[in-house]
Scaffold this motif. Structure first.
Motif, short mmCIF file in Angstrom:
data_model
loop_
_atom_site.label_atom_id
_atom_site.label_comp_id
_atom_site.label_asym_id
_atom_site.label_seq_id
_atom_site.Cartn_x
_atom_site.Cartn_y
_atom_site.Cartn_z
N GLU A 16 -2.23 -5.67 0.65
CA GLU A 16 -1.96 -4.27 1.00
C GLU A 16 -0.85 -4.12 2.03
O GLU A 16 0.01 -3.24 1.92
CB GLU A 16 -3.21 -3.56 1.55
N LYS A 53 0.83 -1.21 0.00
CA LYS A 53 0.00 0.00 0.00
C LYS A 53 0.87 1.27 0.00
O LYS A 53 0.66 2.18 -0.79
CB LYS A 53 -0.92 -0.02 1.23
N GLU A 60 -7.66 -2.71 -6.64
CA GLU A 60 -8.79 -3.49 -7.13
C GLU A 60 -8.59 -3.84 -8.61
O GLU A 60 -8.76 -5.00 -9.00
CB GLU A 60 -10.06 -2.66 -6.96
N SER A 119 -6.55 2.50 -3.57
CA SER A 119 -7.58 1.47 -3.45
C SER A 119 -8.10 1.07 -4.83
O SER A 119 -8.32 -0.12 -5.11
CB SER A 119 -8.75 1.97 -2.60
N LYS A 120 -8.29 2.05 -5.70
CA LYS A 120 -8.81 1.79 -7.05
C LYS A 120 -7.83 0.90 -7.83
O LYS A 120 -8.24 -0.09 -8.45
CB LYS A 120 -9.02 3.13 -7.77
N GLN A 163 -5.88 -7.20 -3.91
CA GLN A 163 -6.56 -7.19 -2.61
C GLN A 163 -5.96 -8.26 -1.70
O GLN A 163 -5.65 -9.37 -2.16
CB GLN A 163 -8.06 -7.47 -2.77
N ASP A 166 -5.02 7.79 -1.06
CA ASP A 166 -5.61 6.52 -0.60
C ASP A 166 -6.68 6.03 -1.54
O ASP A 166 -6.78 4.83 -1.82
CB ASP A 166 -6.19 6.69 0.82
N LYS A 167 -7.52 6.95 -2.04
CA LYS A 167 -8.58 6.58 -2.98
C LYS A 167 -7.98 5.99 -4.25
O LYS A 167 -8.43 4.95 -4.74
CB LYS A 167 -9.42 7.82 -3.34
#
Lengths: 226, 242
Positions: A139, A105, A131, A127-128, A136, A123-124
């Protein structure tokens, strides 16, 4: 092999380029070639023929006194690596050389946080991308303790967070089994649909056949369409 | 003319010893000139000098730091009562630079010998094979480490980090990130190397035979003698003169 629509404007254009390493023979001899955003170009050739060198010249990692490389019409010599990286993503042959952080991450968001982007925004994005690249569950894992295929996807994620328009992938299938190669193909196809152009440097004939729109062979200092 | 690596080692040792013990700037300059002439005689590669251009700022920095932290003699430059450059400090800085140059240039004398010859020289000097082998391994891996560090530095920039726009603190921080891939590469390589050494029965027998055998010629003895005499004489003069 697929035939794709080609833009009129070349994204990367090489003009009359000659390159040799110190004390070695000429690797590329007066080559001129264009690369387009709308297609996936494969670069093949024997070991030591200059495939990786060509990729490094295209991304500004290497430069030559003779000839020029243009990125969207601008001579690459006048652009910093930091700015090139925002447009062109380069996946190294050894992805571990481009990983710097203790967790996946942190690794993906590192450059953006470092350049002062707000954490929630980064962070957004992270995460995108996690995915999109099926990372997943990894992280909080160390990028050095995951499988090679996963590590390669992490390296790709670190590039994609910059939203580049073009990717240069150096031997992306090395050490991957069939399932992981299929996964990589799927990711690359998705990226192509997002209008990201690509150059794949590879020896993997079947991977090239199912993914590339055009194939170039580097041999004896020349580049020829196959 | 080919010289034994042991002769070259003695010469490097002599120059380095003089670089450390000599204080007089003029004498250091003489030692530097001799080391340049000797290195040139061995027709060594001078490409490294082009790279030293990058270190000019560092060298100027050394002179300034030496001058600021050990002021002596007359003040040459000061800003608002803060002494920046003094004659004594300048002399100290020049001394450090000359010493560095002597050590670097004299070390290039060794570049004409292959790592295998150097290892053999150490073995014939009764250095345990394991230690000599370690020395040769470290020589062998320096360029690889350099290449890895270069790749990591390029990769960081290609991530969109514009190093030129960073302030000094951030710049130092970004360099610290480079240690991760380089260190990981070193550990990984060390693991692979140890497995491969075990697989090839390294240290399985106490005694090792060697295909290469180095023989000292007359010219080697002569150069060893002259180098040692030169070093001892200068050091002797220094001790006698206090």
């Amino acid at each position: 092999m697929k035939k794709a629509y080609r833009d009129n404007e070349a994204f990367i254009e090489i003009k009359d380029l000659t390159f040799s390493y110190k004390k070695s023979s000429v690797i590329l001899n007066n080559v001129s070639i264009s690369f387009y955003k709308s297609e996936i170009t494969a670069i093949i050739g024997p070991n030591g023929s200059g495939k990786t060198t060509l990729g490094k010249l295209m991304s500004g990692i290497l430069s030559s006194e003779q000839g020029s490389v243009f990125l969207e019409g601008t001579n690459i010599k006048g652009i910093t690596l930091g700015n090139i990286g925002k447009k062109v993503g380069y996946l190294f042959q050894q992805p571990e050389r481009q990983l710097f952080n203790p967790t996946v991450k942190e690794e993906i968001g590192f450059a953006h946080l470092f350049m002062g982007e707000p954490k929630d925004k980064v962070d957004k994005k992270v995460s995108k991308i996690i995915e999109e690249l099926s990372l997943q569950g990894l992280e909080n894992s160390s990028p050095y303790k995951i499988s090679r295929g996963e590590r390669q996807r992490v390296a790709l994620a670190t590039i994609l967070i910059n939203e580049p328009s073009f990717l240069i992938l150096d031997e992306p299938t090395t050490g991957l089994d069939m399932i992981k190669k299929d996964k990589l193909s799927e990711i690359l196809k998705n990226l192509q649909q997002q209008n990201i152009g690509m150059v794949i440097i590879s020896h993997d004939k079947s991977f090239i056949k199912s993914n590339a729109d055009r194939t170039l062979e580097v041999s004896g200092g020349e580049i020829n369409e196959v | 003319m080919k010289f034994d690596p042991r002769t070259k080692l003695i010469m490097v040792f002599s120059f380095s010893t003089l670089a450390v013990f000599v204080i007089d700037i003029y004498l250091l300059l003489v030692v530097l000139l001799i080391s340049i002439v000797v290195s040139n005689y061995f027709k060594e590669n001078w490409d490294f000098l082009k790279r030293t251009k990058k270190f000019i700022t560092l060298l100027i920095g050394i002179v300034l730091i030496q001058s600021i932290f050990s002021p002596a003699g007359e003040i040459l430059l000061s800003i608002n009562h803060f002494t920046i450059l003094t004659t004594g400090g300048l002399a100290k800085g020049i001394r450090v630079i000359l010493r560095m140059l002597i050590i670097i240039i004299s070390a290039t004398i060794m570049t004409g010998s292959s790592p295998r010859e150097i290892i053999q020289a150490l073995i014939q000097w009764k250095v345990p094979y394991e230690i000599a082998f370690m020395v040769s391994l470290s020589i062998r891996f320096i360029p690889i480490l350099g290449e890895e560090a270069k790749d990591a530095f390029t990769a960081i920039q290609l991530r969109g980090v514009e190093i030129d726009k960073l302030n000094l603190t951030k710049r130092i921080k970004i360099y610290s990130y480079m240690f991760m891939p380089v260190l990981s590469g070193v550990i990984h390589r060390a693991k692979e190397l140890s497995t491969s050494l075990e697989a090839r029965a390294f240290r399985a027998y106490p005694d090792r035979s060697s295909y290469i055998k180095l023989e000292l010629a007359r010219k080697d003895y002569l150069i060893m003698f002259v180098s040692t005499l030169f070093t001892i004489s200068i050091l002797g003069i220094y001790i006698i003169m206090g």
